[in-house]
Design an enzyme around this catalytic site. Structure first.
Site, PDB file in Angstrom:
ATOM      1  N   GLY A 297      17.846  90.097  82.856  1.00 55.27           N
ATOM      2  CA  GLY A 297      16.753  89.309  82.285  1.00 55.27           C
ATOM      3  C   GLY A 297      17.186  88.494  81.082  1.00 55.27           C
ATOM      4  O   GLY A 297      18.344  88.513  80.671  1.00 55.27           O
ATOM      5  N   ASP A 319      19.955  96.785  86.746  1.00 51.34           N
ATOM      6  CA  ASP A 319      18.818  95.920  87.050  1.00 51.34           C
ATOM      7  C   ASP A 319      18.450  96.071  88.514  1.00 51.34           C
ATOM      8  O   ASP A 319      19.319  96.376  89.340  1.00 51.34           O
ATOM      9  CB  ASP A 319      19.166  94.447  86.750  1.00 51.34           C
ATOM     10  CG  ASP A 319      17.925  93.616  86.435  1.00 51.34           C
ATOM     11  OD1 ASP A 319      17.047  93.505  87.314  1.00 51.34           O
ATOM     12  OD2 ASP A 319      17.837  93.085  85.323  1.00 51.34           O
ATOM     13  N   LYS A 419       3.094  91.694  71.312  1.00 53.68           N
ATOM     14  CA  LYS A 419       1.858  91.817  72.097  1.00 53.68           C
ATOM     15  C   LYS A 419       1.393  93.259  72.212  1.00 53.68           C
ATOM     16  O   LYS A 419       0.308  93.531  72.733  1.00 53.68           O
ATOM     17  CB  LYS A 419       2.057  91.189  73.478  1.00 53.68           C
ATOM     18  CG  LYS A 419       2.256  89.678  73.432  1.00 53.68           C
ATOM     19  CD  LYS A 419       2.503  89.096  74.795  1.00 53.68           C
ATOM     20  CE  LYS A 419       2.606  87.576  74.726  1.00 53.68           C
ATOM     21  NZ  LYS A 419       3.690  87.090  73.858  1.00 53.68           N
ATOM     22  N   SER A 478      12.714  83.093  80.128  1.00 55.19           N
ATOM     23  CA  SER A 478      12.072  82.693  81.385  1.00 55.19           C
ATOM     24  C   SER A 478      10.578  82.466  81.216  1.00 55.19           C
ATOM     25  O   SER A 478       9.986  81.689  81.955  1.00 55.19           O
ATOM     26  CB  SER A 478      12.319  83.761  82.454  1.00 55.19           C
ATOM     27  OG  SER A 478      11.797  85.009  82.026  1.00 55.19           O
ATOM     28  N   THR A 498      -2.629  76.056  76.254  1.00 50.76           N
ATOM     29  CA  THR A 498      -3.802  76.863  76.609  1.00 50.76           C
ATOM     30  C   THR A 498      -4.952  76.684  75.624  1.00 50.76           C
ATOM     31  O   THR A 498      -6.112  76.795  75.997  1.00 50.76           O
ATOM     32  CB  THR A 498      -3.421  78.353  76.686  1.00 50.76           C
ATOM     33  OG1 THR A 498      -2.858  78.757  75.432  1.00 50.76           O
ATOM     34  CG2 THR A 498      -2.411  78.587  77.794  1.00 50.76           C
ATOM     35  N   ARG A 572      -5.273  81.938  79.142  1.00 51.16           N
ATOM     36  CA  ARG A 572      -5.066  82.676  80.375  1.00 51.16           C
ATOM     37  C   ARG A 572      -5.630  84.096  80.236  1.00 51.16           C
ATOM     38  O   ARG A 572      -5.902  84.558  79.120  1.00 51.16           O
ATOM     39  CB  ARG A 572      -3.568  82.732  80.693  1.00 51.16           C
ATOM     40  CG  ARG A 572      -2.942  81.362  80.887  1.00 51.16           C
ATOM     41  CD  ARG A 572      -1.445  81.455  81.055  1.00 51.16           C
ATOM     42  NE  ARG A 572      -0.800  82.003  79.867  1.00 51.16           N
ATOM     43  CZ  ARG A 572       0.514  82.227  79.762  1.00 51.16           C
ATOM     44  NH1 ARG A 572       1.298  81.958  80.783  1.00 51.16           N
ATOM     45  NH2 ARG A 572       1.019  82.726  78.660  1.00 51.16           N
TER      46      ARG A 572
END
Length: 648
Positions: A297, A319, A419, A478, A498, A572
């Protein structure tokens, strides 16, 4: 035009060996012509060779060909021939001249004056050099005719990189070079190959007067602070700002138009990264076996790159994404060879959801340090797939931690996220649950794990130091908005944001990875580290900055004739306007200026373990209501939306 069509174009279409044969043949003919010219100039002879003069006609090509091969003249690309290639040609002919003259002195052939040994090499050098120069301008001009100049460019930097760039522009014909910009006042008013040099203060006027479309930063060694100042000064101009790669990529000595890049993520961030503490970096890595989960990643792969530089004994890459694992393994093999680091790389396909596989990996390879970066991170996707988010982020972390404990791994570092603080989405809540799991384990000298059948395992001694590192968005990953905005810019827009007020903390991937490694080295057990991400950035401001640095004006009410629109599409599912890094207050400083330690409440393992059994059962049965109920009870600030976004 007919000559170009029937001669030049077919020559350019030939395969490279055929082109090389044409060049060799030309040089052999020029060697013979220069011998004939030498006899003509010395004894006014225009006819066929007399006496032993034929040996001179044989000597010239037989001597020139191996020397030219040895000096690499047939590896050069004619359309890119420059001063360096011409200098190499002169050296080759110089050696040829010495050997040719000595041969004439030694053999003393009849009818061959010794002065031919001086005249012929001079003529040969003139003919070969002229042929190279003509080919350079002729072929470059022909190949560039099909591609009319795409823009009008200024080069910022009148140093070596700028001069190389100017040469590449002349060859490619994709841009018209209008001038150089340089901070050195001594260079102002001077010129390079007929192209003037101006001072930075003159740039706005020059852009308007000359119709400049692009400015290229050709200063690969400039420090970050000055680079940011220059970019800020150019942001208001209606030009596309590009950059050259670093000095390592310019080592070949030739710059091509294909090397021109968009500004890198550090330029967009607008602040210099903090240099790493080499002692902290090496503490848990040098000479050790290191395991990285999620190695393919964005964060996991950068962790691997940084770890390799600290020379571990073995690096285990784990992975479940086959292509991601293959890509990072190939890249690291090249990096090890380039840096001459004898690091053993072990690529393993495995899922953190498979505890048996993880236990086998830890028992076989016995890592001293584990960096757990495997996670589902995309907020909307996890919101639609909550059970997978729980199984991967919560129980994948628990599986990896348990395998590490059973194998007496010394250090375990979880890559967490901002988050996880008062989350409004499943992804953030599952990452906070992963933190709670590690905090509970860290506070327990011995642990009994619940097995899938509900029974408990034997007691496991805890000799592992657990730590968590929490940070915000990384530019260029990503899931970052930067690749998205670049894609939208190439498509002509609109740029999608957003919400007008949405803000995020940003950090570059290398900086984030270095800080994760350093924070893990400072752990004492159960630590929740928080990275100082600087000031939060408004996504709307970032969109405007990227548009402006691409030479585009933003279309809005105040500028209806602008080039590109920024469209607000709405938040979102699960998305917040503002992210936070701390649940509690009063973070504690550490030895590193960018790393703080948070003081977060947690649930002890005896109370947490039975809840995890219930949560695992709910996740395997895709019982979204029970999962979210448990997350609401344990994760401070989590309040799921009334409407479910589950895909099933």
């Amino acid at each position: 035009m007919a000559f170009n069509k029937f001669v030049v174009s077919p020559l350019l279409a030939l395969p490279r060996p055929a082109k090389r044969l044409v060049v060799v043949s030309l040089d052999l003919v020029l060697a013979l012509v220069s011998v004939w010219g030498a006899f003509y100039l010395r004894i006014d002879q225009t006819g066929l060779p007399l006496l032993q003069q034929k040996y001179v006609y044989l000597l010239a090509p037989l001597l020139a060909f191996p020397l030219f091969v040895r000096f690499g003249l047939y590896r050069a690309i004619f359309r890119y021939t420059g001063l360096a290639a011409l200098a190499t040609t002169a050296k080759a002919v110089g050696v040829y001249a010495l050997l040719f003259f000595l041969a004439l002195l030694w053999f003393k052939w009849d009818g061959v004056p010794r002065s031919v040994g001086l005249i012929q090499p001079i003529l040969f050098l003139l003919l070969v050099g002229t042929s190279r120069a003509l080919a350079r301008f002729w072929l470059a001009g022909w190949s560039g005719k099909a591609a009319h100049a795409a823009g009008r460019m200024l080069i910022y930097g009148a140093g070596e990189a700028g001069v190389q760039t100017a040469s590449a522009l002349g060859v490619a014909r994709q841009f018209v070079l209008l001038g150089f910009i340089d901070d050195d006042p001594k260079k102002a008013g001077r010129s390079i190959n007929g192209v003037g040099i101006m001072q930075p203060v003159d740039v706005p006027d020059a852009v308007e007067r000359m119709g400049v479309t692009d400015i290229l930063l050709a200063m690969p060694t400039l420090d970050r602070a000055r680079r940011n100042e220059i970019i800020a000064s150019l942001r208001a101009l209606p030009v596309h700002v590009r950059t050259l790669p670093g000095m390592g990529d310019l080592a070949s000595g030739r710059v091509s138009v294909q090397d021109f890049q968009e500004l890198d993520v550090e330029d967009l961030l607008g602040r210099p990264p903090v240099p790493p503490d080499s002692t902290l970096l090496a503490r848990n890595l040098a000479g050790k076996v290191v395991l990285v989960t999620g190695a393919g990643g964005s964060i996991g792969s950068e962790l691997c790159r940084q770890i390799i530089l600290e020379r571990p004994r073995q690096l285990v890459l784990l992975d479940h994404n086959e292509f991601g694992l293959y890509s990072i393994h190939q890249e690291l093999e090249g990096l090890c060879a380039e840096q001459q680091h004898p690091v053993e790389l072990v690529p393993l396909i495995a899922s953190v959801g498979n505890f048996g596989r993880l236990r086998e990996v830890c028992k076989v390879y016995r890592p001293a340090t584990v960096y757990h970066a495997a996670a589902y991170k995309h907020v909307p996707l996890v919101e639609c797939n909550p059970s997978e988010g729980v199984l991967n982020n919560v129980f994948g972390t628990l599986n990896t931690a348990r395998a590490a404990m059973e194998s007496s791994v010394a250090h375990f570092v979880l890559v967490s996220t901002d988050k996880a603080v008062r989350p409004t989405n499943v992804m953030g809540a599952t990452k906070r649950m992963a933190e709670l799991v590690l905090q509970a384990l860290a506070a327990s000298p011995t642990v009994r794990f619940h097995l899938p059948d509900g029974t408990q395992s034997t007691e496991v001694a805890n000799n592992t130091l657990f730590a968590m590192v929490r940070f915000g968005n990384v530019l260029g990953s990503s899931g970052s908005v930067v690749p998205l905005f670049r894609k939208q810019l190439r498509a002509g827009g609109p740029l999608t944001v957003t919400h007008e007020e949405v803000t995020r903390y940003f950090m570059t991937i290398p900086e984030a990875a270095q800080l994760v490694l350093q924070a893990g080295a400072m752990a004492h057990g159960g630590d929740v580290f928080v990275l100082d991400m600087g000031q939060p950035v408004k996504i709307m401001d970032l969109a405007r900055r990227m548009a402006q640095l691409s030479g585009l004006s933003v279309r809005d009410e105040s500028n209806p004739a602008g080039d590109i629109e920024i469209k607000v599409v709405g938040l979102r599912p699960g998305e917040k306007l503002y992210e936070e890094l701390l649940i509690g207050e009063n973070p504690e400083g550490t030895a590193h200026p960018r790393i703080m330690k948070a003081h977060e409440d947690f649930v002890a393992w005896p109370q947490l373990a039975p809840v995890l059994v219930e949560m695992r059962l709910a996740a395997t049965q895709n019982d979204e209501a029970v999962m979210k109920k448990i997350l609401t009870q344990l994760v401070h600030g989590y309040a799921p939306p009334s409407k479910s976004h589950s895909a099933i």
